[in-house]
Design a protein around this motif. Structure first.
Motif, PDB file in Angstrom:
ATOM      1  N   THR A  81      30.181  89.135   7.948  1.00 51.48           N
ATOM      2  CA  THR A  81      29.299  90.029   8.189  1.00 51.48           C
ATOM      3  C   THR A  81      29.620  90.662   9.863  1.00 51.48           C
ATOM      4  O   THR A  81      30.687  90.299  10.595  1.00 51.48           O
ATOM      5  CB  THR A  81      27.828  89.151   8.805  1.00 51.48           C
ATOM      6  N   THR A  82      29.154  92.029  10.068  1.00 51.11           N
ATOM      7  CA  THR A  82      29.442  92.715  11.106  1.00 51.11           C
ATOM      8  C   THR A  82      28.375  92.766  12.212  1.00 51.11           C
ATOM      9  O   THR A  82      28.948  93.584  13.318  1.00 51.11           O
ATOM     10  CB  THR A  82      30.060  93.981  10.634  1.00 51.11           C
ATOM     11  N   ASN A  83      27.189  92.393  11.752  1.00 55.29           N
ATOM     12  CA  ASN A  83      26.444  92.752  13.099  1.00 55.29           C
ATOM     13  C   ASN A  83      25.587  91.422  13.439  1.00 55.29           C
ATOM     14  O   ASN A  83      24.769  91.428  14.326  1.00 55.29           O
ATOM     15  CB  ASN A  83      25.224  93.643  12.348  1.00 55.29           C
ATOM     16  N   ILE A  84      25.844  90.489  12.902  1.00 59.31           N
ATOM     17  CA  ILE A  84      25.168  89.037  13.215  1.00 59.31           C
ATOM     18  C   ILE A  84      26.120  88.664  14.527  1.00 59.31           C
ATOM     19  O   ILE A  84      27.080  88.200  14.361  1.00 59.31           O
ATOM     20  CB  ILE A  84      24.959  88.308  12.240  1.00 59.31           C
ATOM     21  N   THR A  85      25.338  88.507  15.818  1.00 59.43           N
ATOM     22  CA  THR A  85      26.178  87.879  16.888  1.00 59.43           C
ATOM     23  C   THR A  85      25.623  86.633  17.352  1.00 59.43           C
ATOM     24  O   THR A  85      26.149  86.043  18.203  1.00 59.43           O
ATOM     25  CB  THR A  85      26.028  89.086  17.867  1.00 59.43           C
ATOM     26  N   HIS A  86      24.475  86.368  16.721  1.00 62.89           N
ATOM     27  CA  HIS A  86      23.661  85.101  17.369  1.00 62.89           C
ATOM     28  C   HIS A  86      23.177  84.206  16.169  1.00 62.89           C
ATOM     29  O   HIS A  86      22.357  84.493  15.450  1.00 62.89           O
ATOM     30  CB  HIS A  86      22.589  85.305  18.287  1.00 62.89           C
ATOM     31  N   VAL A  87      23.250  82.720  16.453  1.00 63.77           N
ATOM     32  CA  VAL A  87      22.831  82.014  15.590  1.00 63.77           C
ATOM     33  C   VAL A  87      21.876  81.098  16.312  1.00 63.77           C
ATOM     34  O   VAL A  87      22.186  80.392  17.231  1.00 63.77           O
ATOM     35  CB  VAL A  87      23.946  80.926  14.890  1.00 63.77           C
ATOM     36  N   PRO A  88      20.758  81.214  15.937  1.00 71.00           N
ATOM     37  CA  PRO A  88      19.729  80.371  16.849  1.00 71.00           C
ATOM     38  C   PRO A  88      19.904  78.668  16.489  1.00 71.00           C
ATOM     39  O   PRO A  88      20.423  78.236  15.856  1.00 71.00           O
ATOM     40  CB  PRO A  88      18.244  80.796  16.318  1.00 71.00           C
ATOM     41  N   SER A  89      19.067  78.011  17.395  1.00 74.10           N
ATOM     42  CA  SER A  89      19.081  76.517  16.942  1.00 74.10           C
ATOM     43  C   SER A  89      18.299  76.136  16.009  1.00 74.10           C
ATOM     44  O   SER A  89      17.265  76.665  15.499  1.00 74.10           O
ATOM     45  CB  SER A  89      18.182  75.940  18.245  1.00 74.10           C
ATOM     46  N   LEU A  90      19.051  75.519  14.981  1.00 71.87           N
ATOM     47  CA  LEU A  90      18.622  75.306  13.680  1.00 71.87           C
ATOM     48  C   LEU A  90      18.576  73.451  13.682  1.00 71.87           C
ATOM     49  O   LEU A  90      20.111  73.144  13.318  1.00 71.87           O
ATOM     50  CB  LEU A  90      19.522  75.885  12.657  1.00 71.87           C
ATOM     51  N   PRO A  91      17.648  72.963  13.670  1.00 67.87           N
ATOM     52  CA  PRO A  91      18.042  71.537  13.855  1.00 67.87           C
ATOM     53  C   PRO A  91      18.394  70.565  12.694  1.00 67.87           C
ATOM     54  O   PRO A  91      19.017  69.581  12.981  1.00 67.87           O
ATOM     55  CB  PRO A  91      16.460  71.168  14.302  1.00 67.87           C
ATOM     56  N   MET A  92      18.260  71.139  11.493  1.00 68.01           N
ATOM     57  CA  MET A  92      18.848  70.369  10.643  1.00 68.01           C
ATOM     58  C   MET A  92      20.130  70.892   9.912  1.00 68.01           C
ATOM     59  O   MET A  92      20.771  70.278   8.926  1.00 68.01           O
ATOM     60  CB  MET A  92      17.859  70.485   9.490  1.00 68.01           C
ATOM     61  N   LEU A  93      20.778  71.773  10.467  1.00 65.71           N
ATOM     62  CA  LEU A  93      22.070  72.681  10.062  1.00 65.71           C
ATOM     63  C   LEU A  93      23.075  71.716   9.889  1.00 65.71           C
ATOM     64  O   LEU A  93      23.349  71.384  11.005  1.00 65.71           O
ATOM     65  CB  LEU A  93      21.992  73.942  10.666  1.00 65.71           C
ATOM     66  N   ASP A  94      23.801  71.336   8.810  1.00 67.43           N
ATOM     67  CA  ASP A  94      25.049  70.648   8.875  1.00 67.43           C
ATOM     68  C   ASP A  94      26.348  71.180   8.680  1.00 67.43           C
ATOM     69  O   ASP A  94      27.480  70.886   8.851  1.00 67.43           O
ATOM     70  CB  ASP A  94      24.798  69.349   7.957  1.00 67.43           C
ATOM     71  N   THR A  95      26.320  72.607   8.057  1.00 66.70           N
ATOM     72  CA  THR A  95      27.477  73.267   7.572  1.00 66.70           C
ATOM     73  C   THR A  95      27.114  74.880   7.982  1.00 66.70           C
ATOM     74  O   THR A  95      26.217  75.429   7.584  1.00 66.70           O
ATOM     75  CB  THR A  95      27.660  73.212   6.262  1.00 66.70           C
TER      76      THR A  95
END
Length: 294
Positions: A81-95
């Motif tokens: 992806t070319t415009n996504i610069t930030h991943v917020p806090s996702l408490p269950m994300l494992d991958t």
């Protein structure tokens, strides 16, 4: 679509609007696969049952803010992806797969196990990742700060090859695989000896900024070892305790002492003939099938 659990539109380049896929209309939706679409925004009230979201190659998408409402989300793909610069806090994300993305900032991801930031050239630092087990960061050329990994006791697989900025490797005692080929900025690994006990694969090809002269003791579980281009390396006698070693690459290690230790499980050896002049110890390597000392 109250019972819809799976939505896939990968490659549907004309798809721009998925506002209907929300917690009201599709409350049971668990997989959302829209790779390569023209979606600009995600629904503000995503289904709480979402577990896997594939947004790879969604070049018009820029915000992941609404993902915080997907309380069950465990897998996220934002690669290419070319415009996504930030991943917020996702408490269950494992991958998280952010390969070759525009990612610049990661919030805390307390359950993350696997992180792929290969060719992610804008990210400079990693947050605390207390449960992470695997990080692939090859060609993440601006990543310089990995000191938070000292608080990642489960980290067993780390790849920082082709990185120019990382200068210091923190103490990570659970490592089983460490790849730092052509990590030319790497100059310090203060606790190297303490990080080798479980190591099965160690790749330090052309990471000669470490200026190793002697290989530390402790590689008792090592199976694959690449020390090519370590021009200052002289002493590898510590390998005499490495009864599991199968492949050894000593290409361009021109300062080596002339004799190898006994390596009973060795199957493949590459070494410079200019320094390795005594190969009598190889008679103790009955499994050897490939020998290159040119």
């Amino acid at each position: 679509m109250q019972r819809l659990r799976y939505f896939k539109a990968n490659g549907a380049a004309t798809l721009k609007n998925i506002e209907g896929l929300n917690d009201t209309n599709t409350p049971m939706l668990s997989k959302l696969l829209i790779s390569g679409t023209s979606v600009v925004t995600l629904p503000s009230n995503l289904p709480k049952e979402l577990q896997y979201v594939d947004l790879s190659r969604c070049e018009r998408l820029s915000s992941l803010a609404s993902l915080v409402h997907a309380a069950s989300l465990t897998k996220l793909d934002i690669s290419f992806t070319t415009n996504i610069t930030h991943v917020p806090s996702l408490p269950m994300l494992d991958t998280l797969n952010a390969q070759q993305s525009a990612l610049k900032h990661l919030d805390t991801l307390p359950q993350l196990l696997r992180l792929n930031i290969t060719k992610c050239t804008h990210l400079k630092a990693l947050p605390k990742l207390p449960k992470v087990e695997l990080i692939h960061a090859a060609f993440a050329t601006n990543l310089s700060d990995i000191k938070t990994l000292r608080d990642s006791p489960s980290l067993s697989d780390l790849n920082i090859s082709n990185n120019d900025e990382i200068a210091i490797v923190p103490k990570i005692t659970g490592l089983r695989r460490f790849v730092a080929n052509r990590a030319i900025g790497l100059i310090e690994w203060p606790s190297m000896g303490e990080c080798l006990a479980l190591m099965e694969e160690l790749q330090l090809g052309d990471a000669d900024g470490l200026q190793l002269t002697a290989l530390p003791k402790g590689l008792k579980s090592i199976r694959h070892l690449n020390l090519s281009g370590m021009r200052t390396l002289r002493d590898i006698t510590s390998l005499q305790d490495s009864y599991t070693l199968e492949t050894l690459d000593l290409t361009r290690c021109e300062s080596l002492q002339p004799k190898l230790p006994s390596l009973p499980k060795l199957t493949r050896l590459i070494a410079p003939s200019s320094s390795l002049r005594d190969i009598t110890s190889l008679s103790d390597s009955p499994l050897l099938t490939e020998l290159n000392i040119s």
